[in-house]
Design an enzyme around this catalytic site. Structure first.
Site, PDB file in Angstrom:
ATOM      1  N   ARG A   4       5.273   9.010  12.704  1.00 54.60           N
ATOM      2  CA  ARG A   4       4.510   9.802  11.732  1.00 54.60           C
ATOM      3  C   ARG A   4       3.094   9.269  11.778  1.00 54.60           C
ATOM      4  O   ARG A   4       2.897   8.080  12.071  1.00 54.60           O
ATOM      5  CB  ARG A   4       5.050   9.579  10.319  1.00 54.60           C
ATOM      6  CG  ARG A   4       6.148  10.488   9.899  1.00 54.60           C
ATOM      7  CD  ARG A   4       6.520  10.287   8.445  1.00 54.60           C
ATOM      8  NE  ARG A   4       6.623   8.885   8.061  1.00 54.60           N
ATOM      9  CZ  ARG A   4       5.647   8.185   7.494  1.00 54.60           C
ATOM     10  NH1 ARG A   4       4.467   8.733   7.215  1.00 54.60           N
ATOM     11  NH2 ARG A   4       5.837   6.927   7.175  1.00 54.60           N
ATOM     12  N   ARG A  27       1.047  13.295   5.297  1.00 59.98           N
ATOM     13  CA  ARG A  27       0.090  12.930   4.226  1.00 59.98           C
ATOM     14  C   ARG A  27      -1.368  13.241   4.600  1.00 59.98           C
ATOM     15  O   ARG A  27      -2.274  12.467   4.282  1.00 59.98           O
ATOM     16  CB  ARG A  27       0.201  11.436   3.913  1.00 59.98           C
ATOM     17  CG  ARG A  27       1.613  11.030   3.594  1.00 59.98           C
ATOM     18  CD  ARG A  27       1.759   9.552   3.380  1.00 59.98           C
ATOM     19  NE  ARG A  27       3.177   9.212   3.423  1.00 59.98           N
ATOM     20  CZ  ARG A  27       3.672   7.996   3.500  1.00 59.98           C
ATOM     21  NH1 ARG A  27       2.855   6.970   3.534  1.00 59.98           N
ATOM     22  NH2 ARG A  27       4.958   7.783   3.531  1.00 59.98           N
ATOM     23  N   ASP A  37      29.454 -29.345 -27.458  1.00 61.86           N
ATOM     24  CA  ASP A  37      28.053 -29.565 -27.088  1.00 61.86           C
ATOM     25  C   ASP A  37      27.273 -29.607 -28.418  1.00 61.86           C
ATOM     26  O   ASP A  37      27.776 -29.161 -29.454  1.00 61.86           O
ATOM     27  CB  ASP A  37      27.586 -28.412 -26.195  1.00 61.86           C
ATOM     28  CG  ASP A  37      26.084 -28.381 -26.034  1.00 61.86           C
ATOM     29  OD1 ASP A  37      25.514 -29.428 -25.702  1.00 61.86           O
ATOM     30  OD2 ASP A  37      25.486 -27.303 -26.255  1.00 61.86           O
TER      31      ASP A  37
END
Ligand code: GDG
Length: 731
Positions: free
Chosen positions: A272, A310, A497
């Site tokens: 392209r 494009r 914990d």
């Protein structure tokens, strides 16, 4: 209703032309459309996307009806949206930056605004069809925000995302003004795919440096969800390209091509029109070759197909002019009366003609500056039924990772490209066949159908993995069951914990001292003769002694480095080397200097970088930077680096809470074990304990624990309930 799959891409796989006031639809035949055809054409599955042209509002219903017959659902975009979202943000911001052409990028605010709007528009269309239980597969860089947008409205759907173009190195990606938004948009997916492992690495790196996500191997944890990132090198419909070589039309094209260039080696390039494809540099290499080796005059023919693309974007127009000019120069300079060095076509051709070109070309020259994958190179290989032909391939194309029997070149090195062409011209047929047959095996095996299957299978696997990792909330019935088991047991171990589990988070670590309520709970639990209550904390042993020394508790400090049985003195692990500390400390100090509110705590066996008092977000960001900075040093020195709750801790690999907990249980076989913890270091306990033990994660549902509670207040309530049970049963 059966669950469905929805493919989403910017463009629908269809070509629409308007003829005599009618819209005529013809399905596209590209590789992606073919591969995904096996998905969207089945059952009630659909493909959502832009139909490729602006349709006036009054005709949209009619077009939608026509598309629906092909399982296609349109997202209609206005000319403005195409201009700003597609040509603007997608092709003037993301495309150049992702292809390392940063100076070509235009960071226009209107582009970004439109990109967001159109991604929302896609979401609206998709949501009209979407049901929980459905699977979505989003394609490419035009829709980076869509995964998170969909996730926000339908949290449980399965979302895959695949990016067809490269993901650039972090240093490049960070240039984009909207980088965090783009990343968190992508994080909405369950599985994110790229063509190559390099893209994966770049993405993980950007995720860990630019966002608040935690990255471990190829898994990103973000907002309590896990996202897997993997490479899926895309293939082509190899069987189709192989079969085409037997097609009658193709055969005709082949013989006329051979007639037009007798005695010439045909070099083929197909792209392209795009500055990422390296068209100009390739022409320069060819020009250099003609100049350096005059003996090749009228022996070579460069067939160059450039497909218009494009051409309304100014950069592309400019590129087209440059290509025209350079081709003109080369032809003018080197042509003879009967020979033309470059056959240049600025148009597209039917696939039969491409196939003829692939079959005829002695050399295929594929030299992009950057390319996500590059399918042309694979199509050439698939078309070489007799195993001859030479592929010259840019190392910047994703395909070079698989097709490594090609002549691999750096497209910026014009001399190297020229030498590769010379090598290709002179390559013995035996060598050609050896190289080509290896590549053909790869292209045939890892074809487009393999790619689709692979991605979809992984997506299902990821979803199952996420579900299995999701810990269940300890609902009332579960808590009641635990209480009953507790009541029955004559010998119990309770591992607790401290920070984040028994008390909330405090800005100042010294302020997180126990309050009266927690003392009461601990006192009640520990005075029950059936109980052994053990605090397992990362805190220093002096602190635990000061806070809990007066209670009937066992204490494990600094993740197991220091230990004390009730009524005895403190013991520490045999001396472990801590020469590493100096080096790690120096690095941590540089981060502390740049991060107000952070500090380093020096413990006997570890160093902890704390950031709970830093500005929201900054500490997490720095912790990720530290993580990246020290990753390799940590492995070299036999250390472990553990992200915790607002801390990052470095310690000797031998010290961990899991090992310490197991040591505590050594030789005893209690009827009942329960452990509570909130951070990463507690996961070692959950993993180490017998699966029958009750393990409870606090504050998150991603854990190896069996259940979770939302916060320390819920832990206290629950412990109070157990403590009451103690008293009831002992009364
Ligand atoms: C993006 C990424 C990634 C070309 N000319 C004609 C024609 N083609 C077909 C080729 C090939 C396709 O177009 C081009 O694919 P590439 O992969 O080479 O490049 P991009 O269009 O930039 O694609 C890329 C790809 O997505 C897939 O993930 O590999 O890196 O940039 O299939 O055959 N087809 C027809 N006539 C032509 O004249 N019919």
């Amino acid at each position: 209703m059966v669950n469905k799959t929805i493919i989403i891409s910017n463009r629908l796989p269809v070509k629409i032309v308007e003829q005599d006031g009618e819209y005529l639809l013809s399905p596209s035949e590209g590789g992606l459309a073919t591969g995904l055809g096996s998905v969207y054409k089945k059952g009630n599955n659909i493909w959502v996307g832009w139909p490729g042209l602006e349709i006036p509002e009054e005709r949209q219903e009619e077009v939608s009806r026509q598309l629906a017959e092909l399982n296609l659902i349109p997202v209609f975009l206005t000319a403005d949206e195409i201009n700003l979202y597609y040509e603007g943000f997608s092709n003037e911001v993301l495309w150049p930056v992702f292809h390392y052409m940063v100076t070509y990028a235009n960071f226009e605010q209107v582009y970004w605004d439109s990109y967001q709007c159109v991604n929302h528009k896609f979401r609206t269309v998709v949501n009209a069809y979407l049901e929980e239980g459905d699977t979505i597969w989003i394609q490419d860089y035009q829709l980076l925000l869509l995964p998170e947008l969909i996730r926000a409205t339908k949290p449980k759907v399965t979302i895959g995302f695949f990016q067809h173009i490269p993901f650039p190195s972090y240093e490049i990606f960070r240039i984009i003004p909207w980088r965090e938004e783009l990343l968190s948009g992508m994080f909405g997916a369950d599985l994110i795919g790229f063509h190559t492992f390099d893209d994966v690495r770049h993405f993980l790196n950007a995720a860990s440096r630019l966002s608040l996500a935690k990255v471990s191997d190829n898994v990103i944890t973000y907002k309590d969800r896990q996202v897997v990132v993997e490479s899926f090198p895309m293939g082509i419909d190899a069987a189709r390209f192989e079969q085409l070589t037997d097609d009658a039309v193709v055969a005709e094209h082949i013989s006329s091509l051979q007639e037009t260039m007798p005695g010439c080696k045909l070099i083929l390039t197909i792209d392209r029109l795009d500055y990422s494809k390296g068209i100009l540099q390739r022409l320069l290499a060819y020009e250099l070759l003609l100049q350096t080796y005059p003996e090749y005059t009228d022996k070579l023919s460069l067939y160059m197909i450039v497909v218009p693309s494009r051409d309304t974007v100014p950069r592309y127009k400019e590129l087209r002019d440059q290509v025209d000019q350079l081709v003109g120069n080369i032809n003018a300079r080197f042509r003879t009366l009967s020979w033309l060095p470059v056959h240049y076509f600025y148009r597209s051709f039917p696939v039969e003609f491409l196939s003829a070109l692939y079959s005829t070309a002695d050399i295929c020259l594929v030299t992009p500056m950057r390319d996500g994958m590059n399918l042309v190179s694979k199509e050439y290989v698939a078309s070489r039924a007799d195993n001859t032909g030479v592929l010259i391939l840019s190392e910047m194309a994703g395909a070079s990772k698989e097709l490594n029997d090609a002549l691999i070149v750096n497209p910026n090195n014009i001399g190297e490209v020229m030498r590769a062409i010379v090598q290709a011209i002179n390559m013995p047929v035996e060598e050609q066949k050896m190289r080509m047959s290896g590549m053909r095996d790869i292209v045939k095996k890892f074809n487009i159908h393999h790619w689709v299957r692979n991605f979809m299978d992984k997506l299902t696997e990821v979803k199952q993995m996420q579900e299995s990792l999701l810990t269940k909330y300890a609902v009332k019935a579960v808590r009641e069951q635990i209480r009953l088991d507790y009541e029955k047991a004559g010998d119990r171990y309770i591992f607790l914990d401290y920070d984040g589990t028994l008390v909330g988070f405090q800005g100042d670590i010294d302020k997180a001292s126990p309050d009266e309520e927690i003392y009461t709970i601990l006192r009640q639990l520990s005075t029950d003769p059936a109980n052994k209550v053990v605090i397992v904390s990362g805190r220093r042993h002096e602190t635990l002694e000061e806070w809990f020394g007066h209670l009937q508790l066992d204490l494990i400090a600094e993740h197991g480095a220091w230990q004390k049985h009730y009524g005895q003195g403190w013991n520490s692990l045999p001396l472990l080397t801590d020469r590493w500390k100096q080096e790690v400390r120096t690095v941590l100090d540089t981060y502390t200097d740049r991060t107000p509110g952070s500090f380093t705590e020096d413990k006997s066996y570890s160093l902890v970088w704390h950031y709970r008092k830093t500005e929201e977000g900054l500490g997490e960001l720095r912790a990720n930077e530290i993580f990246n900075h020290l990753k390799s040093a940590v492995t070299d020195k036999g250390l472990q680096m553990m992200p915790g709750n607002k801390v990052i801790e470095f310690k000797n690999i031998e010290v961990n809470k899991g090992k310490a907990t197991l040591a505590w249980l050594y030789g005893s076989h209690p009827d009942f074990i329960i452990a509570f913890g909130d951070d990463h270091t507690d996961e070692d306990i959950f993993k180490a304990l017998d699966p029958k033990a009750y393990t409870i994660k606090v504050g998150s549902n991603i854990s190896a624990a069996r259940y979770y509670l939302r916060n320390f207040e819920e832990v206290r309530e629950f412990l109070k309930m157990l403590a009451e049970t103690t008293r009831n049963s002992s009364e």
